[in-house]
Design a protein around this motif. Sequence first.
Motif, PDB file in Angstrom:
ATOM      1  N   TRP A  45       0.818  -1.208   0.000  1.00 31.35           N
ATOM      2  CA  TRP A  45       0.000   0.000   0.000  1.00 31.35           C
ATOM      3  C   TRP A  45       0.859   1.268   0.000  1.00 31.35           C
ATOM      4  N   LEU A  46       2.029   1.186   0.684  1.00 32.50           N
ATOM      5  CA  LEU A  46       2.913   2.347   0.745  1.00 32.50           C
ATOM      6  C   LEU A  46       3.541   2.625  -0.621  1.00 32.50           C
ATOM      7  N   ALA A  47       3.988   1.558  -1.287  1.00 29.40           N
ATOM      8  CA  ALA A  47       4.563   1.726  -2.620  1.00 29.40           C
ATOM      9  C   ALA A  47       3.527   2.292  -3.583  1.00 29.40           C
ATOM     10  N   ASP A  48       2.287   1.831  -3.471  1.00 25.75           N
ATOM     11  CA  ASP A  48       1.212   2.326  -4.329  1.00 25.75           C
ATOM     12  C   ASP A  48       0.932   3.798  -4.041  1.00 25.75           C
ATOM     13  N   PHE A  49       0.905   4.155  -2.745  1.00 28.29           N
ATOM     14  CA  PHE A  49       0.666   5.548  -2.364  1.00 28.29           C
ATOM     15  C   PHE A  49       1.775   6.451  -2.890  1.00 28.29           C
ATOM     16  N   ALA A 106      -1.080  32.605 -15.386  1.00 31.96           N
ATOM     17  CA  ALA A 106      -0.433  32.355 -14.098  1.00 31.96           C
ATOM     18  C   ALA A 106      -0.278  30.846 -13.946  1.00 31.96           C
ATOM     19  N   LEU A 107       0.709  30.433 -13.212  1.00 33.16           N
ATOM     20  CA  LEU A 107       0.938  29.007 -13.000  1.00 33.16           C
ATOM     21  C   LEU A 107      -0.005  28.506 -11.910  1.00 33.16           C
ATOM     22  N   ALA A 108      -0.860  27.550 -12.284  1.00 29.62           N
ATOM     23  CA  ALA A 108      -1.873  27.066 -11.352  1.00 29.62           C
ATOM     24  C   ALA A 108      -1.927  25.555 -11.350  1.00 29.62           C
ATOM     25  N   ALA A 109      -2.137  24.985 -10.173  1.00 32.46           N
ATOM     26  CA  ALA A 109      -2.350  23.548 -10.063  1.00 32.46           C
ATOM     27  C   ALA A 109      -3.759  23.212 -10.555  1.00 32.46           C
ATOM     28  N   THR A 110      -3.938  21.960 -10.944  1.00 32.93           N
ATOM     29  CA  THR A 110      -5.259  21.492 -11.392  1.00 32.93           C
ATOM     30  C   THR A 110      -5.676  20.310 -10.524  1.00 32.93           C
ATOM     31  N   PRO A 111      -6.207  20.582  -9.326  1.00 31.80           N
ATOM     32  CA  PRO A 111      -6.542  19.508  -8.391  1.00 31.80           C
ATOM     33  C   PRO A 111      -7.498  18.468  -8.952  1.00 31.80           C
ATOM     34  N   ALA A 112      -8.351  18.872  -9.894  1.00 32.75           N
ATOM     35  CA  ALA A 112      -9.302  17.909 -10.450  1.00 32.75           C
ATOM     36  C   ALA A 112      -8.608  16.795 -11.216  1.00 32.75           C
ATOM     37  N   ALA A 113      -7.359  17.014 -11.616  1.00 34.45           N
ATOM     38  CA  ALA A 113      -6.634  16.000 -12.390  1.00 34.45           C
ATOM     39  C   ALA A 113      -6.018  14.912 -11.520  1.00 34.45           C
ATOM     40  N   TYR A 114      -6.034  15.087 -10.210  1.00 29.43           N
ATOM     41  CA  TYR A 114      -5.375  14.120  -9.339  1.00 29.43           C
ATOM     42  C   TYR A 114      -6.178  12.819  -9.283  1.00 29.43           C
ATOM     43  N   ASP A 115      -5.478  11.744  -9.109  1.00 25.36           N
ATOM     44  CA  ASP A 115      -6.064  10.408  -9.056  1.00 25.36           C
ATOM     45  C   ASP A 115      -7.053  10.303  -7.890  1.00 25.36           C
ATOM     46  N   ASP A 116      -8.261   9.833  -8.196  1.00 28.64           N
ATOM     47  CA  ASP A 116      -9.298   9.726  -7.159  1.00 28.64           C
ATOM     48  C   ASP A 116      -8.887   8.792  -6.034  1.00 28.64           C
ATOM     49  N   THR A 117      -8.228   7.697  -6.369  1.00 24.34           N
ATOM     50  CA  THR A 117      -7.793   6.753  -5.337  1.00 24.34           C
ATOM     51  C   THR A 117      -6.829   7.425  -4.371  1.00 24.34           C
ATOM     52  N   LEU A 118      -5.887   8.221  -4.907  1.00 28.61           N
ATOM     53  CA  LEU A 118      -4.954   8.949  -4.048  1.00 28.61           C
ATOM     54  C   LEU A 118      -5.711   9.919  -3.149  1.00 28.61           C
ATOM     55  N   VAL A 119      -6.648  10.646  -3.723  1.00 31.42           N
ATOM     56  CA  VAL A 119      -7.405  11.619  -2.930  1.00 31.42           C
ATOM     57  C   VAL A 119      -8.112  10.917  -1.777  1.00 31.42           C
TER      58      VAL A 119
END
Length: 286
Positions: free
Chosen positions: A8-12, A30-43
């Motif tokens: 699980w740690l390696a996957d995280f 401007a340089l902005a993050a796109t939180p919607a692009a993050y993996d749902d499992t990680l979230v």
Amino acid sequence: MTKIAPAWLADFQRRFGDAITTPLDRSTGALAATPAAYDDTLVNMTTDGPTAPKRERLAIYNRQYWFRLFTTFHEAYPLTMRLFGAWDMNAHIMRFLAANPPAHWDLARATEGFDSFLENELAAESDEAKRVLVEAARIDRAWQRVFLAPAVPTYRPSEAEAPRLLDSRLVQSPAVAFVEEHAPLLELRRHIMREPGETRIEMPPAFDAPRSWALVRRDEGTLQLLLDAREAELLHLLATRSVREALAMLEAACSNEERAALPEKARAWLARSVENDFWIGLASRG
């Protein structure tokens, strides 16, 4: 006994790495993050904070990752950055890192190869603009290599080496670099190091003829030595040829007028190169 990390740690770690390396969005200026692009499992593996939800907490790491890398590149390529301006420079950095993600604990290593990458990136630029930008990147990279080079002992040819000196190759010190400029880029670099900033500066006008320099790291700092055009040619030849071969090839390239004064000049150039620690020893021919 070596312990194996749980699956699980390696996957995280893999998912977290993907999230923080997500390219920043530039579409708004401007340089902005796109939180919607993050993996749902990680979230779902993270938790909300007292003031920020899960995705925004990950976005903080995402932005920090890129800003730290931008800073590293700006410090390694200060002249190049000012000729581009930080905004355009960062676009090139992001494309470079997309193709060459950092793979070493030392972030400075992530900048290696950026000068060569830019040469291919700038195909659409005018010939003069491309030459100046590529030379600026090469100069910045040379400064970085000289600064980071390992300490080496001072080399002075001994009497015992004299019989084989002409038929040996001089080994260049890693704390020395030779650069060429078609515009006053080294002078401009000194200026911007005294007055740092991020805004784009104008490209300087070109010289009538290129200039060659040696960069030499000394205890008191990096020394810049202006080289005669033929002196620079000799140093270039010495990188791959024996001393005898290099001198013969230089002589063949000279005019009759130059050839008459060459022996005295060559002795002075070689003496200066030894005096300023250009070499660390002799290698056999080949």
